[in-house]
Motif scaffolding. Structure first.
Motif, PDB file in Angstrom:
ATOM      1  N   HIS A   1       8.025   5.227   5.435  1.00  0.00           N
ATOM      2  CA  HIS A   1       7.288   4.194   6.169  1.00  0.00           C
ATOM      3  C   HIS A   1       7.549   2.819   5.549  1.00  0.00           C
ATOM      4  CE1 HIS A   1       3.682   2.006   7.713  1.00  0.00           C
ATOM      5  NE2 HIS A   1       4.119   2.581   8.814  1.00  0.00           N
ATOM      6  N   ALA A   2       7.590   2.751   4.227  1.00  0.00           N
ATOM      7  CA  ALA A   2       7.914   1.496   3.543  1.00  0.00           C
ATOM      8  C   ALA A   2       9.304   1.014   3.947  1.00  0.00           C
ATOM      9  CB  ALA A   2       7.823   1.680   2.028  1.00  0.00           C
ATOM     10  N   GLN A   3      10.242   1.932   4.068  1.00  0.00           N
ATOM     11  CA  GLN A   3      11.595   1.562   4.492  1.00  0.00           C
ATOM     12  C   GLN A   3      11.578   1.041   5.934  1.00  0.00           C
ATOM     13  OE1 GLN A   3      14.516   4.685   3.503  1.00  0.00           O
ATOM     14  NE2 GLN A   3      13.076   5.316   1.916  1.00  0.00           N
ATOM     15  N   ASP A   4      10.782   1.655   6.787  1.00  0.00           N
ATOM     16  CA  ASP A   4      10.655   1.177   8.172  1.00  0.00           C
ATOM     17  C   ASP A   4      10.126  -0.259   8.199  1.00  0.00           C
ATOM     18  OD1 ASP A   4      11.575   3.582   9.241  1.00  0.00           O
ATOM     19  OD2 ASP A   4       9.558   4.335   9.687  1.00  0.00           O
ATOM     20  N   ILE A   5       9.157  -0.546   7.342  1.00  0.00           N
ATOM     21  CA  ILE A   5       8.610  -1.903   7.278  1.00  0.00           C
ATOM     22  C   ILE A   5       9.685  -2.872   6.810  1.00  0.00           C
ATOM     23  CG2 ILE A   5       6.964  -3.411   6.094  1.00  0.00           C
ATOM     24  CD1 ILE A   5       5.030  -0.966   6.090  1.00  0.00           C
ATOM     25  N   LEU A   6      10.433  -2.498   5.792  1.00  0.00           N
ATOM     26  CA  LEU A   6      11.514  -3.359   5.310  1.00  0.00           C
ATOM     27  C   LEU A   6      12.551  -3.596   6.403  1.00  0.00           C
ATOM     28  CD1 LEU A   6      11.935  -2.066   1.681  1.00  0.00           C
ATOM     29  CD2 LEU A   6      11.374  -4.410   2.355  1.00  0.00           C
ATOM     30  N   LEU A   7      12.860  -2.569   7.171  1.00  0.00           N
ATOM     31  CA  LEU A   7      13.810  -2.738   8.282  1.00  0.00           C
ATOM     32  C   LEU A   7      13.256  -3.703   9.326  1.00  0.00           C
ATOM     33  CD1 LEU A   7      15.081   0.927   8.664  1.00  0.00           C
ATOM     34  CD2 LEU A   7      16.432  -1.065   7.967  1.00  0.00           C
ATOM     35  N   GLU A   8      11.959  -3.622   9.593  1.00  0.00           N
ATOM     36  CA  GLU A   8      11.331  -4.552  10.543  1.00  0.00           C
ATOM     37  C   GLU A   8      11.381  -5.973   9.989  1.00  0.00           C
ATOM     38  OE1 GLU A   8       9.663  -6.034  13.858  1.00  0.00           O
ATOM     39  OE2 GLU A   8      10.269  -3.954  13.605  1.00  0.00           O
ATOM     40  N   LEU A   9      11.064  -6.139   8.715  1.00  0.00           N
ATOM     41  CA  LEU A   9      11.127  -7.468   8.103  1.00  0.00           C
ATOM     42  C   LEU A   9      12.552  -8.006   8.141  1.00  0.00           C
ATOM     43  CD1 LEU A   9       8.784  -6.866   5.030  1.00  0.00           C
ATOM     44  CD2 LEU A   9       8.305  -8.349   7.004  1.00  0.00           C
ATOM     45  N   GLN A  10      13.501  -7.148   7.828  1.00  0.00           N
ATOM     46  CA  GLN A  10      14.910  -7.538   7.824  1.00  0.00           C
ATOM     47  C   GLN A  10      15.372  -7.908   9.233  1.00  0.00           C
ATOM     48  OE1 GLN A  10      17.762  -4.408   6.772  1.00  0.00           O
ATOM     49  NE2 GLN A  10      18.516  -5.764   5.161  1.00  0.00           N
TER      50      GLN A  10
ATOM     51  N   LEU B   1       0.831  -1.204   0.000  1.00  0.00           N
ATOM     52  CA  LEU B   1       0.000   0.000   0.000  1.00  0.00           C
ATOM     53  C   LEU B   1       0.869   1.258   0.000  1.00  0.00           C
ATOM     54  CD1 LEU B   1      -2.894   1.153   0.154  1.00  0.00           C
ATOM     55  CD2 LEU B   1      -2.660   1.073   2.652  1.00  0.00           C
ATOM     56  N   ASP B   2       1.888   1.287   0.839  1.00  0.00           N
ATOM     57  CA  ASP B   2       2.784   2.446   0.887  1.00  0.00           C
ATOM     58  C   ASP B   2       3.484   2.662  -0.447  1.00  0.00           C
ATOM     59  OD1 ASP B   2       2.176   2.972   3.541  1.00  0.00           O
ATOM     60  OD2 ASP B   2       4.035   2.128   4.332  1.00  0.00           O
ATOM     61  N   LEU B   3       3.930   1.590  -1.075  1.00  0.00           N
ATOM     62  CA  LEU B   3       4.627   1.723  -2.355  1.00  0.00           C
ATOM     63  C   LEU B   3       3.684   2.210  -3.446  1.00  0.00           C
ATOM     64  CD1 LEU B   3       6.890  -1.453  -2.267  1.00  0.00           C
ATOM     65  CD2 LEU B   3       7.558   0.931  -1.823  1.00  0.00           C
TER      66      LEU B   3
ATOM     67  N   THR C   1       4.156  13.935   0.687  1.00  0.00           N
ATOM     68  CA  THR C   1       3.388  12.716   0.917  1.00  0.00           C
ATOM     69  C   THR C   1       4.178  11.494   0.474  1.00  0.00           C
ATOM     70  OG1 THR C   1       1.278  13.876   0.702  1.00  0.00           O
ATOM     71  CG2 THR C   1       1.247  11.495   0.341  1.00  0.00           C
ATOM     72  N   ALA C   2       4.780  11.582  -0.713  1.00  0.00           N
ATOM     73  CA  ALA C   2       5.565  10.460  -1.237  1.00  0.00           C
ATOM     74  C   ALA C   2       6.700  10.108  -0.282  1.00  0.00           C
ATOM     75  CB  ALA C   2       6.113  10.796  -2.618  1.00  0.00           C
ATOM     76  N   SER C   3       7.392  11.109   0.194  1.00  0.00           N
ATOM     77  CA  SER C   3       8.516  10.861   1.093  1.00  0.00           C
ATOM     78  C   SER C   3       8.060  10.159   2.361  1.00  0.00           C
ATOM     79  CB  SER C   3       9.216  12.170   1.432  1.00  0.00           C
ATOM     80  OG  SER C   3      10.320  11.935   2.273  1.00  0.00           O
ATOM     81  N   GLY C   4       6.961  10.615   2.940  1.00  0.00           N
ATOM     82  CA  GLY C   4       6.440   9.980   4.148  1.00  0.00           C
ATOM     83  C   GLY C   4       6.079   8.517   3.917  1.00  0.00           C
ATOM     84  N   LEU C   5       5.442   8.244   2.799  1.00  0.00           N
ATOM     85  CA  LEU C   5       5.054   6.870   2.474  1.00  0.00           C
ATOM     86  C   LEU C   5       6.275   5.995   2.208  1.00  0.00           C
ATOM     87  CD1 LEU C   5       2.029   7.772   0.206  1.00  0.00           C
ATOM     88  CD2 LEU C   5       1.898   6.435   2.325  1.00  0.00           C
TER      89      LEU C   5
END
Length: 129
Positions: free
Chosen positions: A56-65, A33-35, A49-53
């Motif tokens: 957030h996508a990078q934060d999710i990837l860091l959590e997954l990683q 959704l963020d992407l 808006t794009a930067s915020g999204l």
């Protein structure tokens, strides 16, 4: 209780009661959704808006990683490398405002999300905890 408050409570309850597999799928859903929204915001020249999204996508990837145990299964190291690649691509896409790069990342993430969803749904209800 107001409608937004009920929605927040429902979402919080959904997360706290979800199995680890379902949480993983929820993270992937939000990443997609963020992407998607980030690429749309870049198309609309809405950089903030794009930067915020994308952040957030990078934060999710860091959590997954961070939650990945690459040594636990055969494809773990490759998935860790893919997460690192996606993080770098999203940072670059955010700096250069490159919607095509964001869509390319989404094209990589969507099949992963679908595969995880399929795997989680195939688990017996009591074996997915």
């Amino acid at each position: 209780m107001s409608s937004p408050a009920l929605r927040q409570r429902y979402l919080a309850d959904s997360v706290t009661t979800a199995t680890p597999g379902r949480l993983l799928v929820m993270l992937y859903d939000r990443l997609c959704l963020d992407l998607s929204r980030g690429a749309e915001a870049l198309d609309a020249a809405d950089r903030e808006t794009a930067s915020g999204l994308l952040l957030h996508a990078q934060d999710i990837l860091l959590e997954l990683q961070g939650s990945l145990r690459p040594e636990a299964w055969e494809g773990g190291k490759e998935l860790a490398g893919l997460y690192a690649f996606l993080l770098a691509e999203l940072m670059r896409a955010n700096l250069k405002q490159d919607a095509a790069a964001v869509r390319a990342a989404l094209a990589v993430v969507e099949p992963l999300r679908d595969a995880w969803r399929e795997a989680v749904e195939a688990l017996p209800a009591n074996g997915s905890k």
